[in-house]
Write a protein that holds these residues in place. Structure first.
Motif, PDB file in Angstrom:
ATOM      1  N   SER A 191      96.402  97.638  70.097  1.00 52.54           N
ATOM      2  CA  SER A 191      97.151  98.806  70.549  1.00 52.54           C
ATOM      3  C   SER A 191      96.203  99.951  70.881  1.00 52.54           C
ATOM      4  N   ILE A 192      95.214 100.145  70.046  1.00 54.24           N
ATOM      5  CA  ILE A 192      94.237 101.220  70.287  1.00 54.24           C
ATOM      6  C   ILE A 192      93.413 100.930  71.533  1.00 54.24           C
ATOM      7  N   LEU A 193      92.947  99.677  71.678  1.00 52.52           N
ATOM      8  CA  LEU A 193      92.079  99.317  72.795  1.00 52.52           C
ATOM      9  C   LEU A 193      92.825  99.271  74.130  1.00 52.52           C
ATOM     10  N   SER A 194      94.097  98.884  74.105  1.00 56.50           N
ATOM     11  CA  SER A 194      94.845  98.752  75.358  1.00 56.50           C
ATOM     12  C   SER A 194      95.307 100.083  75.923  1.00 56.50           C
ATOM     13  N   GLY A 195      95.550 101.042  75.040  1.00 56.60           N
ATOM     14  CA  GLY A 195      96.023 102.341  75.496  1.00 56.60           C
ATOM     15  C   GLY A 195      97.472 102.329  75.959  1.00 56.60           C
ATOM     16  N   SER A 196      98.231 101.269  75.652  1.00 50.15           N
ATOM     17  CA  SER A 196      99.636 101.181  76.057  1.00 50.15           C
ATOM     18  C   SER A 196     100.482 102.151  75.243  1.00 50.15           C
ATOM     19  N   ASP A 197     101.635 102.546  75.818  1.00 51.96           N
ATOM     20  CA  ASP A 197     102.487 103.486  75.098  1.00 51.96           C
ATOM     21  C   ASP A 197     103.121 102.797  73.891  1.00 51.96           C
ATOM     22  N   SER A 198     103.420 103.592  72.879  1.00 51.72           N
ATOM     23  CA  SER A 198     103.871 103.048  71.601  1.00 51.72           C
ATOM     24  C   SER A 198     105.217 102.347  71.709  1.00 51.72           C
ATOM     25  N   ARG A 199     106.108 102.799  72.623  1.00 53.21           N
ATOM     26  CA  ARG A 199     107.431 102.193  72.724  1.00 53.21           C
ATOM     27  C   ARG A 199     107.351 100.765  73.262  1.00 53.21           C
ATOM     28  N   SER A 200     106.555 100.546  74.296  1.00 53.42           N
ATOM     29  CA  SER A 200     106.403  99.188  74.839  1.00 53.42           C
ATOM     30  C   SER A 200     105.731  98.271  73.821  1.00 53.42           C
TER      31      SER A 200
END
Length: 455
Positions: A191-200
């Protein structure tokens, strides 16, 4: 009728199934912890949060949470812990006392079904953006309470069921639980490395949890098809035999010799047509397994007392921005998950000390040394002014030994406990062991709050 030779676990399928059941047993807690960033983001008051961002636009480098937090967001972790530990303790206790009244198949499939339903509801709420923060908080806490209630019944029943198998088969359950922690840590890192939003990210977390839970249900339902499982769990090699009492009595009445298997403790009737021994009282069983029950309680008590409440307060000595973000996910959560899994899995190869060895409780008590060991690391605020173990590697090594000792000793205790009683008392013993495991978790959570206040 002469005893039949015990069949082999072909392709280790029974081992794999119990590994999957162990993996599924800790999914509720680990997946909710993994999605903490998402939950806290949903609990922010949008109007106040916009004002806070205008004054301070910084984010927490570890969790990615905004610097400003609402009251609901601040209280989320402690409230979720209470809503998790209370039902875990209550329903493990109820399962220990009432398990003879409800068929184990109903308890396991019902528990997994309830967990799956709660994950589906939680995943659906990801897209319910119209909910107010207070309504979302209330629904989430009810979900946490219910999912841990189902999980307590499921876990306790699985440990009771595995108590009927040879001693080495507690190891896959414990290893599966350890693997669940590794999944959580890897999800946090990605999650940290991808930078995707928390909801997705949260949505796919819960989809993954639903898939694994469904696999666990089908795996358990497949168990009666395996000869090894039928021999130990049902004490009958006939493929159509079930654990239904009326069916077994009907076979006996019709003179079916196949029902009179080699191990009649699980059947209602033995090979002489007499009623099988009734399970002893919980008090009598506890007198036989009390030392292992207290050991597993203390193992988890000492573990939860410092992890993660104290360990997440350890800071890195590095000034590199990326390592600052990855330090705790890697050195704390992933290291503990991997080492705990290694410790649990090690019992499949080595089981020392023995169940009657005086060294076992000594090693359990010796784990108290990890409390001052972590305090010597770079804890903030530091109780001694400065860290004596002034290197990130020191914290990594302490965490490595901490996780491995926790997994190894807990797995040993859970293996030894049910083996101290007769076969017809094994399920009750496993349920009692699970209750003391839950008691250790609750005591550890309470101790962690006190410990943090003392820093």
């Amino acid at each position: 009728m002469p005893s039949q030779a015990a069949p082999h676990d072909s392709y280790h399928l029974v081992w794999i199934i119990f590994f999957i059941l162990g993996l599924g047993s800790l999914l509720p807690w680990n997946f909710f912890m993994t999605a903490t960033m998402y939950f806290k983001g949903r609990l922010q008051d949008k109007k106040e949060n916009v004002t806070a961002r205008n004054s301070n636009d910084s984010n927490d480098t570890i969790s990615g949470a905004p610097a400003w937090e609402s009251e609901l967001s601040k209280n989320f972790d402690s409230t979720m812990t209470i809503c998790s530990m209370v039902p875990l303790l209550i329903f493990c206790c109820l399962n220990s006392m009432l398990h003879t009244l409800i068929p184990i198949k109903l308890r396991i499939v019902g528990g997994l079904g309830g967990i799956l339903m709660m994950f589906v509801i939680t995943g659906s709420l990801v897209w319910a953006s119209s909910l107010s923060p207070s309504a979302f908080f209330g629904i989430t806490m009810v979900t946490v309470f219910l999912i841990n209630s189902f999980g307590a019944v499921f876990q306790s029943s699985v440990f009771g069921l595995v108590g009927r198998l040879p001693p080495g088969y507690t190891a896959p359950v414990m290893s599966g639980q350890g693997m669940s922690g590794i999944f959580t840590a890897l999800a946090m890192i990605f999650s940290i490395l991808s930078g995707s939003d928390s909801r997705s990210a949260a949505f796919w977390y819960f989809v993954t949890a639903c898939v694994v839970t469904a696999i666990a249900i089908f795996s358990y339902l497949y168990l009666p098809r395996l000869k090894f499982a039928r021999y130990y769990l049902y004490k009958d090699n006939h493929p159509t035999t079930t654990d239904d009492t009326e069916n077994k009595n009907e076979h006996i009445a019709n003179g079916d010799s196949k029902v009179a298997g080699p191990n009649q403790a699980f059947l209602n009737l033995n090979n002489k047509g007499e009623e099988r021994p009734k399970p002893d009282s919980i008090y009598i069983i506890f007198r036989k397994i009390w030392s292992m029950a207290l050991c597993v309680c203390c193992v988890f008590w000492f573990t939860i007392a410092v992890f993660p409440a104290l360990t997440v307060r350890v800071a890195t000595f590095s000034t590199h921005n990326m390592w600052n973000s990855l330090f705790l996910p890697v050195c704390c959560f992933l290291t503990f998950g991997v080492s705990d899994f290694m410790g649990r899995s090690l019992t499949a190869v080595v089981m020392w000390p023995g169940e009657h060895s005086c060294w076992f409780p000594v090693l359990v008590a010796a784990r108290l040394v990890f409390i001052p060991a972590f305090l010597l690391c770079n804890v903030t605020p530091h109780p001694f002014g400065s860290a004596l173990l002034a290197h990130d590697v020191a914290f990594f090594l302490v965490m490595l030994l901490f996780g491995m000792s926790s997994g190894y000793l807990a797995s040993l205790a859970m293996s030894y406990g049910p083996k101290r009683v007769e076969a017809h008392n094994a399920e009750t013993a496993g349920s009692v062991m699970m209750f003391f495991l839950a008691l250790g978790l609750a005591l550890g959570a309470a101790t962690s709050f006190v410990m943090i206040q003392c820093l």
